[in-house]
Design a protein around this motif. Structure first.
Motif, short mmCIF file in Angstrom:
data_model
loop_
_atom_site.label_atom_id
_atom_site.label_comp_id
_atom_site.label_asym_id
_atom_site.label_seq_id
_atom_site.Cartn_x
_atom_site.Cartn_y
_atom_site.Cartn_z
N LEU A 19 35.87 48.50 82.08
CA LEU A 19 37.22 48.08 81.25
C LEU A 19 36.94 48.17 79.80
N ALA A 37 41.51 50.24 76.27
CA ALA A 37 41.45 48.94 76.22
C ALA A 37 41.62 48.42 74.79
N THR A 78 44.04 43.25 74.01
CA THR A 78 43.30 43.39 75.38
C THR A 78 41.76 43.16 75.46
N ARG A 79 41.07 43.65 74.35
CA ARG A 79 39.73 43.49 74.15
C ARG A 79 39.32 42.16 74.25
#
Length: 204
Positions: free
Chosen positions: A180, A186, A197-198
């Motif tokens: 991911l 991402a 998100t990261r």
């Protein structure tokens, strides 16, 4: 004989009358025969088992495993629209849910264990604490979804998009986490939690 003053559905009806109704020996005024579902319910002498009897007489009725509400487990829900609905704690185990729309829905603590969710839309959905273990997630849209403390397996890597998704404290295999983090989508920040998100994936 004819019963007077109370209907067959009254929860306070004496057990003796319920027994007569169940056996067919007692008819209500103007009735020729008691409906099958009511007759089965009347045969239950313990009030607590009435709901179970009604369930047995009506195949379309369902009880949620999680307690309260409807259990969708095992149903064919392809293309169904659940967008914006409050479905927290519901069971969707093993459903056929390809192309279903869950956009913006509250799905906290739900279970999609081994469900087919191919190309489903979970954009902006709240999946906090949800189980997506071994679910078919090919082509799924998780843009802006909240997956905090969710239970995931390697199939999460099959999702079409995870931009702006919040995976904080989600449980998944370490190898899947690396996959991911390596994805180009991402990126972004969750519009609700404001968590990038990261960062939620603890990517280096």
């Amino acid at each position: 004989l004819a019963a007077r003053g109370r209907s067959a559905s009254s929860p306070h009806m004496p057990l003796a009358i319920l027994q007569l109704l169940a056996s067919g020996a007692l008819l209500l005024p103007g009735a020729t025969r008691m409906p099958e579902a009511a007759r089965i319910a009347a045969s239950c002498l313990v009030p607590a088992c009435l709901s179970l009897c009604l369930l047995a007489s009506s195949p379309d009725m369902a009880i949620a495993v999680s307690g309260g509400g409807k259990d969708f487990s095992g149903q064919e829900l392809e293309g169904r629209d659940f967008s914006g609905q409050k479905l927290s704690g519901k069971e969707f185990r093993g459903i056929q849910g390809a192309n279903a729309n869950f956009q913006g829905a509250n799905l906290a603590s739900t279970s999609f264990f081994k469900a087919d969710l191919s190309k489903a839309n979970f954009a902006g959905a709240d999946l906090t604490g949800a189980s997506l273990e071994e679910a078919g997630l090919e082509g799924v849209n998780f843009d802006g979804a909240i997956l905090q403390s969710a239970y995931l397996t390697r199939t999460i890597a099959d999702a079409a998009s995870i931009q702006g998704a919040d995976f904080s404290e989600a449980v998944m295999p370490g190898s899947t986490l690396k996959v991911l983090c390596a994805r180009e989508d991402a990126t972004g920040e969750n519009p609700t939690t404001r968590v990038p998100t990261r960062d939620s994936l603890m990517c280096p």
